[in-house]
Motif scaffolding. Structure first.
Motif, PDB file in Angstrom:
ATOM      1  N   ILE A  61      -2.886   8.077 -24.174  1.00 45.78           N
ATOM      2  CA  ILE A  61      -2.199   6.786 -24.177  1.00 45.78           C
ATOM      3  C   ILE A  61      -1.306   6.682 -25.412  1.00 45.78           C
ATOM      4  CG2 ILE A  61      -2.495   4.286 -24.099  1.00 45.78           C
ATOM      5  CD1 ILE A  61      -3.497   5.785 -21.624  1.00 45.78           C
ATOM      6  N   VAL A  62      -1.825   7.114 -26.551  1.00 46.18           N
ATOM      7  CA  VAL A  62      -1.033   7.115 -27.787  1.00 46.18           C
ATOM      8  C   VAL A  62       0.197   8.007 -27.617  1.00 46.18           C
ATOM      9  CG1 VAL A  62      -1.021   7.782 -30.226  1.00 46.18           C
ATOM     10  CG2 VAL A  62      -3.014   6.615 -29.265  1.00 46.18           C
ATOM     11  N   THR A  63      -0.015   9.189 -27.028  1.00 46.98           N
ATOM     12  CA  THR A  63       1.093  10.126 -26.803  1.00 46.98           C
ATOM     13  C   THR A  63       2.175   9.484 -25.949  1.00 46.98           C
ATOM     14  OG1 THR A  63      -0.414  12.020 -26.929  1.00 46.98           O
ATOM     15  CG2 THR A  63       1.727  12.388 -25.886  1.00 46.98           C
ATOM     16  N   PHE A  64       1.758   8.832 -24.866  1.00 48.67           N
ATOM     17  CA  PHE A  64       2.737   8.207 -23.985  1.00 48.67           C
ATOM     18  C   PHE A  64       3.480   7.076 -24.687  1.00 48.67           C
ATOM     19  CE2 PHE A  64       3.873   4.741 -21.153  1.00 48.67           C
ATOM     20  CZ  PHE A  64       4.829   5.381 -20.373  1.00 48.67           C
ATOM     21  N   LEU A  65       2.763   6.259 -25.455  1.00 51.41           N
ATOM     22  CA  LEU A  65       3.405   5.150 -26.162  1.00 51.41           C
ATOM     23  C   LEU A  65       4.490   5.649 -27.113  1.00 51.41           C
ATOM     24  CD1 LEU A  65       0.380   2.801 -26.969  1.00 51.41           C
ATOM     25  CD2 LEU A  65       2.337   2.279 -25.507  1.00 51.41           C
ATOM     26  N   LEU A  66       4.211   6.761 -27.777  1.00 49.64           N
ATOM     27  CA  LEU A  66       5.194   7.340 -28.694  1.00 49.64           C
ATOM     28  C   LEU A  66       6.435   7.815 -27.930  1.00 49.64           C
ATOM     29  CD1 LEU A  66       2.819   9.393 -31.035  1.00 49.64           C
ATOM     30  CD2 LEU A  66       4.112   7.337 -31.639  1.00 49.64           C
ATOM     31  N   ILE A  67       6.205   8.480 -26.791  1.00 52.20           N
ATOM     32  CA  ILE A  67       7.321   8.976 -25.984  1.00 52.20           C
ATOM     33  C   ILE A  67       8.108   7.809 -25.384  1.00 52.20           C
ATOM     34  CG2 ILE A  67       7.929  10.285 -23.909  1.00 52.20           C
ATOM     35  CD1 ILE A  67       5.488  12.030 -24.475  1.00 52.20           C
ATOM     36  N   ALA A  68       7.394   6.765 -24.926  1.00 49.15           N
ATOM     37  CA  ALA A  68       8.057   5.588 -24.349  1.00 49.15           C
ATOM     38  C   ALA A  68       8.889   4.871 -25.405  1.00 49.15           C
ATOM     39  CB  ALA A  68       7.015   4.640 -23.765  1.00 49.15           C
ATOM     40  N   ALA A  69       8.380   4.859 -26.640  1.00 51.23           N
ATOM     41  CA  ALA A  69       9.124   4.212 -27.731  1.00 51.23           C
ATOM     42  C   ALA A  69      10.417   4.964 -28.023  1.00 51.23           C
ATOM     43  CB  ALA A  69       8.251   4.149 -28.979  1.00 51.23           C
ATOM     44  N   ILE A  70      10.371   6.299 -27.861  1.00 55.29           N
ATOM     45  CA  ILE A  70      11.566   7.117 -28.111  1.00 55.29           C
ATOM     46  C   ILE A  70      12.558   6.993 -26.958  1.00 55.29           C
ATOM     47  CG2 ILE A  70      12.419   9.469 -28.433  1.00 55.29           C
ATOM     48  CD1 ILE A  70       9.714  10.127 -29.749  1.00 55.29           C
ATOM     49  N   ALA A  71      12.044   7.107 -25.727  1.00 56.56           N
ATOM     50  CA  ALA A  71      12.920   7.075 -24.544  1.00 56.56           C
ATOM     51  C   ALA A  71      13.220   5.648 -24.076  1.00 56.56           C
ATOM     52  CB  ALA A  71      12.278   7.861 -23.406  1.00 56.56           C
ATOM     53  N   TRP A  72      12.374   4.703 -24.494  1.00 54.70           N
ATOM     54  CA  TRP A  72      12.515   3.298 -24.106  1.00 54.70           C
ATOM     55  C   TRP A  72      12.540   3.144 -22.587  1.00 54.70           C
ATOM     56  CZ3 TRP A  72      11.189  -0.264 -27.279  1.00 54.70           C
ATOM     57  CH2 TRP A  72      11.478  -1.613 -27.017  1.00 54.70           C
ATOM     58  N   LYS A  73      11.557   3.792 -21.918  1.00 54.00           N
ATOM     59  CA  LYS A  73      11.483   3.752 -20.466  1.00 54.00           C
ATOM     60  C   LYS A  73      10.024   3.663 -20.055  1.00 54.00           C
ATOM     61  CE  LYS A  73      12.824   6.370 -16.322  1.00 54.00           C
ATOM     62  NZ  LYS A  73      13.431   7.628 -15.821  1.00 54.00           N
ATOM     63  N   ILE A  74       9.692   2.652 -19.230  1.00 55.69           N
ATOM     64  CA  ILE A  74       8.310   2.460 -18.799  1.00 55.69           C
ATOM     65  C   ILE A  74       8.319   1.704 -17.472  1.00 55.69           C
ATOM     66  CG2 ILE A  74       8.063   0.299 -20.104  1.00 55.69           C
ATOM     67  CD1 ILE A  74       5.140   1.063 -20.608  1.00 55.69           C
ATOM     68  N   ASN A  75       7.429   2.097 -16.535  1.00 53.69           N
ATOM     69  CA  ASN A  75       7.337   1.393 -15.254  1.00 53.69           C
ATOM     70  C   ASN A  75       6.057   0.563 -15.198  1.00 53.69           C
ATOM     71  OD1 ASN A  75       5.126   3.046 -14.326  1.00 53.69           O
ATOM     72  ND2 ASN A  75       6.604   4.647 -13.789  1.00 53.69           N
ATOM     73  N   ARG A  76       5.862  -0.153 -14.093  1.00 60.02           N
ATOM     74  CA  ARG A  76       4.740  -1.092 -14.005  1.00 60.02           C
ATOM     75  C   ARG A  76       3.385  -0.383 -14.005  1.00 60.02           C
ATOM     76  NH1 ARG A  76       6.961  -1.000  -8.842  1.00 60.02           N
ATOM     77  NH2 ARG A  76       5.504  -0.577  -7.109  1.00 60.02           N
TER      78      ARG A  76
END
Length: 283
Positions: free
Chosen positions: A97-112
């Motif tokens: 979850i931490v890994t994904f949050l870091l990647i989402a923060a960089i790419a600024w892309k997240i779905n529901r």
């Protein structure tokens, strides 16, 4: 990857045992220098030699090595003062979850689905830490803080090293990371304690073999090799098998209790990992 994750699961119990013999920094030094020595012949036998990394890659390797040192200090400290099974479940289920949050923060892309997964993962982590019963005082418990630091640090390592290996040979990257981490740890070692290692019994050497050669030279090397090929998020998914191995090993070897909050929180965190990676798993 599955065998690598098994070696990681057992390593939490191994760490608890070797902590009884030696200081954390000395364990980190021996863990990485032994893994480096073990892997070096394999590197030398290859046709592809280790090439000097360019400046950005070198900075990346040094950064990952420093993070490795910090992670291992948190790892040995947490398993020393707390339960190995608890740490193994919490760190390995919250790390993706931490890994994904870091990647989402960089790419600024997240779905529901990913957002739902993050929320469920947060609840699962809180249940494992027993926050709903102990309240915010759970964050004052040293073992909890240590394992939280482990999860955060490993998440950063996963993302950073996946970028560092894009244009550089993975095995060379791994060996250099191990060597530099050993160099960092050598600054803080206790030489007299290291010299007394010859007096330790076979129980120490057996557990140290699994926590170093098993989990490091084999397990972590496979993980680092796979990260740039599978991607950091997909690689982290394989960690789902570690909590069950860590929990069961700690129970049978150390006699640690398997509590309902660890099982329930771990299960919710695994559901969260599935939701976060739902698109990748169905491709």
């Amino acid at each position: 990857m599955i065998l690598a994750m098994m070696s990681w699961g057992v390593a939490w119990t191994n760490a608890k045992i070797v902590n009884q013999y030696m200081s954390y920094t000395n364990l980190v030094f021996l863990r990485y220098i032994s893994s480096f020595i073990f892997l070096l012949p394999l590197i030398l036998l290859r046709k592809k030699r280790i090439k000097a990394p360019d400046t950005p890659t070198l900075i990346n390797i040094i950064s990952v090595s420093f993070l490795y040192y910090l992670y291992n200090i948190f790892f040995f400290y947490g398993t020393d003062i707390g339960d190995a099974g608890f740490g193994g479940v919490f760190v390995t289920t919250t790390n993706p979850i931490v890994t994904f949050l870091l990647i989402a923060a960089i790419a600024w892309k997240i779905n529901r689905y990913q957002l739902l997964g993050i929320l469920i993962g947060f609840v699962g982590g809180c249940i494992i830490l027993n926050i709903f019963q102990d309240g915010l005082t759970a964050f004052t418990v040293k073992e909890n803080l240590s394992f939280i630091a482990c999860s955060l640090t490993w998440g950063v390592i996963t993302v950073v090293m996946s970028h560092g290996q894009k244009d550089y040979d993975s095995m060379s990257y791994i060996v250099l990371c191990y060597f530099i981490t050993a160099l960092i740890a050598s600054v803080f070692i206790n030489p007299s304690e290291l010299l007394s290692i010859q007096n330790y019994d076979s129980w120490f050497f057996l557990n140290f073999f699994f926590v170093s050669i098993g989990a490091m030279a084999f397990g972590t090397s496979i993980y680092m090799y796979s990260a740039p090929r599978l991607g950091p998020v997909q690689t982290s998914v394989f960690i789902f098998s570690v909590p069950f191995i860590a929990m069961s090993t700690a129970h049978y070897v150390l006699g640690e209790q398997i509590t309902i909050n660890i099982v329930a929180g771990g299960f919710l965190s695994l559901v969260a990992i599935y939701l976060v990676n739902r698109e990748h798993l169905h491709k």
